[in-house]
Design a protein around this motif. Structure first.
Motif, PDB file in Angstrom:
ATOM      1  N   LEU A   1       9.444  47.479  27.254  1.00 13.90           N
ATOM      2  CA  LEU A   1      10.035  48.535  26.433  1.00 13.90           C
ATOM      3  C   LEU A   1      11.511  48.208  26.230  1.00 13.90           C
ATOM      4  N   VAL A   2      11.917  48.000  24.977  1.00  8.95           N
ATOM      5  CA  VAL A   2      13.310  47.729  24.651  1.00  8.95           C
ATOM      6  C   VAL A   2      13.899  48.986  24.019  1.00  8.95           C
ATOM      7  N   LEU A   3      14.990  49.488  24.588  1.00  4.75           N
ATOM      8  CA  LEU A   3      15.635  50.698  24.095  1.00  4.75           C
ATOM      9  C   LEU A   3      16.771  50.328  23.154  1.00  4.75           C
ATOM     10  N   ARG A   4      16.688  50.822  21.917  1.00  6.55           N
ATOM     11  CA  ARG A   4      17.675  50.493  20.898  1.00  6.55           C
ATOM     12  C   ARG A   4      19.001  51.191  21.193  1.00  6.55           C
ATOM     13  N   ASP A   5      20.098  50.537  20.791  1.00  6.43           N
ATOM     14  CA  ASP A   5      21.453  51.086  20.941  1.00  6.43           C
ATOM     15  C   ASP A   5      21.778  51.458  22.381  1.00  6.43           C
ATOM     16  N   GLU A   6      21.254  50.695  23.317  1.00  6.20           N
ATOM     17  CA  GLU A   6      21.584  50.890  24.724  1.00  6.20           C
ATOM     18  C   GLU A   6      21.997  49.552  25.326  1.00  6.20           C
ATOM     19  N   GLY A   7      22.803  49.630  26.383  1.00 12.38           N
ATOM     20  CA  GLY A   7      23.201  48.444  27.111  1.00 12.38           C
ATOM     21  C   GLY A   7      22.587  48.447  28.501  1.00 12.38           C
ATOM     22  N   HIS A   8      23.411  48.189  29.503  1.00 11.68           N
ATOM     23  CA  HIS A   8      22.917  48.140  30.883  1.00 11.68           C
ATOM     24  C   HIS A   8      22.647  49.549  31.408  1.00 11.68           C
ATOM     25  N   GLU A   9      23.353  50.542  30.875  1.00  6.69           N
ATOM     26  CA  GLU A   9      23.103  51.946  31.205  1.00  6.69           C
ATOM     27  C   GLU A   9      22.442  52.611  30.004  1.00  6.69           C
ATOM     28  N   PHE A  10      21.530  53.542  30.254  1.00 13.00           N
ATOM     29  CA  PHE A  10      20.869  54.269  29.180  1.00 13.00           C
ATOM     30  C   PHE A  10      21.573  55.620  29.028  1.00 13.00           C
TER      31      PHE A  10
END
Length: 636
Positions: free
Chosen positions: A601-610
């Motif tokens: 699952l890849v979360l868009r517009d996120e980095g190492h923290e969600f």
């Protein structure tokens, strides 16, 4: 050949005017359940700026310190991570993460939300971090990373002092090539000295710099944890420092300086046996401070009177939640503390100068029922037990309400590894308990809060023992009837994601499934893909990518994927440049190549923290569905 001072040319910040993005809080669609954190008091004490996610993403808000409605100062969708108010009250500085990624930038805005501008990190690919203000006026220190330098030998960090209005060119204060961290924590009242925190994890240093010559006057050991390690006294002759030099646990040190900034002597000014000083705050006048101690994962707060280099009266402060994350100067509503606890969302409380119990501010979240569906939060039980080699371990167990024991359980591993699992509200844990899944969140070796020896117990070959700690935690749960041996999962984020993958391939028969979030799967590819300053710091913790290549290969889950027996879910932010998304992708591909089901699952517009509410909800839902599918039997 390039010289280290050439870093200045690659990092020099420039002020970029941005469109005003203030919004009336009454026109913003908000939720009752939200987090407030990072309070920064105005110098007059009449107002406070803070971070709040009531609109779905952490943004910059402000309110009167004595109460009243909050107003949104920056309505842009970029998450805000730090906040600071200028001594003259003219500017609020804050750090944002464009696109949710790791390349942060520093912005400044007027207290009414106008004249918004990026002051550092506006160049594409450049990263900037917030430093301290000079004691008077609006001169702000920032750290900028030279990540675009072609020659890796000259990548590093530089500290500048700048004028947010842009009337003067930024002043270069210092540079460090191949640096892992560099933050200006304070200026002396006369501006002649600066206190910087530098060095890799586990080897932090406090450096006193002569701002007139750029020469280092004093260099002392500093503690890990909160980057704001200390402050100068009112006369500029003492540095109040949080340090664990030659100690198991961090304490308050007083470093007395000469007129030139050299260290005359260092003395321990306040300490507690077996307890870390984790937060230190000294007021601008230098007469008073606040000490926050970590006692078995809970915070204990006391105010202190400060002398020349000694501590006077120490008075305890009662707090409404278990953990304190930040302290501010006194305001009209009292001194502000950012707090978090197991039964309520992160918020800001105030306690009066006369002392007593702190009370939550009116603009903090008022939702005591923070679990999905309005259920009362599950409070954790604190468990202690030994690892197989006798090292004491501990953790927090969240028991599903009304569930039969033993039942399904997930062992959740925190990041760091120097972080610490503490009794604070974790919506993921609460959601899983409502599904009938217990959660045990341990502190395996390498975690902070238990002394220097415990933090360093996972160094080198000791990391194999940290992997074994996960197995010992699982065995403890099974032995004491808290987990069904056929329905246990392992899960973690960041370093915990690495540890989850490692546990699946080192102890494949213990777990039914796993979830790895932003985890390292191969140290060689991690070091090749992460940011240069992160690699410098990580090498001190995990091992050097060249000198310790064999050890890192043996510690990498990718080298043992043939041992994987169970399916797992990997989750990653698309803009993660700390642990690049390829770490999850290659683990999933390797599992599928061996016929083991695995999903990414890849979360868009996120980095190492969600940081975005919608993505966090998607993440929690995906994990709940995955673990429910593999751990909870379907009803007939």
């Amino acid at each position: 050949m390039r010289q280290p001072h050439d870093l200045a040319a690659d990092t020099r910040p420039r002020v970029v005017r941005l469109a005003d993005a203030a919004a009336d809080g009454g026109t913003v669609r908000t939720t009752a359940a939200h987090r407030c954190l990072e309070p920064a008091a105005a110098p007059t004490g009449g107002a406070v700026a803070f971070i709040c996610d009531r609109a779905g993403v952490p943004q910059l808000w402000a309110a009167a310190s004595a109460g009243g409605p909050a107003r949104l100062l920056d309505a842009s969708p970029d998450p805000v991570t730090e906040v600071s108010w200028s001594p003259d009250g003219e500017w609020i500085a804050y750090t944002t993460a464009p696109g949710g990624g790791e390349h942060t930038r520093v912005l400044c805005v007027r207290p009414d939300g106008t004249e918004r501008r990026a002051v550092a990190g506006a160049v594409p690919g450049q990263t900037a971090h917030l430093g301290a203000w000079r004691r008077k006026g609006s001169a702000l220190a920032v750290t900028v990373a030279a990540s675009q330098v072609r020659d890796p030998a000259y990548r590093g960090l530089a500290v500048f002092v700048l004028d947010p209005a842009g009337f003067a060119d930024p002043e270069l204060l210092t540079t460090q090539a191949r640096a892992s961290s560099l933050r200006l924590c304070d200026f002396s009242p006369d501006g002649h000295l600066a206190l910087l925190r530098c060095g890799p994890r586990g080897r932090r240093r406090a450096t006193v710099l002569d701002t007139r010559t750029g020469a280092v006057a004093t260099d002392l050991p500093a503690a890990d944890g909160d980057p704001w390690i200390g402050r100068f006294s009112a006369d500029g002759r003492t540095v109040w420092l949080r340090s664990d030099a030659d100690r198991e646990f961090a304490a308050l040190h007083a470093a007395r300086l000469t007129d030139e900034g050299d260290c005359a002597y260092v003395a321990v000014a306040a300490e507690r046996d077996g307890t870390d000083l984790e937060l230190l705050y000294v007021d601008d006048d230098g007469r008073n401070g606040v000490l926050v101690w970590n006692v078995d994962g809970r915070s204990e707060v006391e105010t202190v009177a400060l002398g020349t280099s000694t501590v006077g009266v120490r008075s305890p402060v009662a707090i409404p939640h278990e953990v304190v994350t930040k302290v501010t100067d006194p305001t009209e509503g009292g001194r502000l503390l950012a707090v978090s606890g197991s039964a309520g969302r992160s918020g800001v409380c105030a306690y009066p100068p006369s002392g007593g119990t702190a009370a939550m501010t009116p603009w903090s979240s008022r939702d005591p029922a923070a679990s999905p569906g309005g259920h009362s939060p599950v409070r954790p039980e604190h468990l202690r037990f030994p690892a197989r080699d006798g090292l004491p371990l501990d953790g927090w167990y969240y028991r599903p309400p009304g569930a039969e024991q033993p039942g399904p359980c997930v062992v959740h591993l925190h990041g760091g590894p120097e972080w610490q699992e503490r009794p604070v509200l974790n919506p993921m844990y609460q959601a899983l308990t409502q599904l009938g899944i217990g959660v045990f969140a341990p502190n395996v070796r390498g975690s902070s809060g238990f002394g220097r020896s415990f933090v360093e117990a996972d160094h080198g070959e000791g990391r194999f023992a940290a992997i074994t700690d996960v197995a010992d935690c699982t065995s403890y749960l099974i032995l004491h009837g808290m987990a069904d041996p056929n329905r246990v999962a392992v899960m973690g984020r960041s370093y915990g994601g690495y540890l989850a993958l490692a546990s699946l391939v080192w102890h494949p028969d213990l777990f039914r499934t796993g979830v790895a979030v932003c985890g390292i799967s191969d140290f060689a590819t991690f070091f090749a893909g992460t940011e240069s300053w992160i690699a410098e710091s990580a090498a001190a913790k995990y091992g050097h990518p060249e000198a310790d290549r064999d050890l890192l290969r043996r510690l990498s889950p990718m080298t043992r994927m043939d041992a994987l027996r169970v399916p797992f879910l990997a989750v990653h932010g698309e803009h993660d440049t700390n642990v690049p998304p390829g770490e999850s992708l290659q683990a999933v591909q390797a599992a599928r190549g061996r016929g083991i089901p695995a999903e990414l699952l890849v979360l868009r517009d996120e980095g190492h923290e969600f940081l975005r509410a919608g993505n966090r909800a998607r993440y929690h839902r995906a994990v709940g569905e995955w673990l429910g599918r593999h751990l909870v039997p379907k009803r007939a």
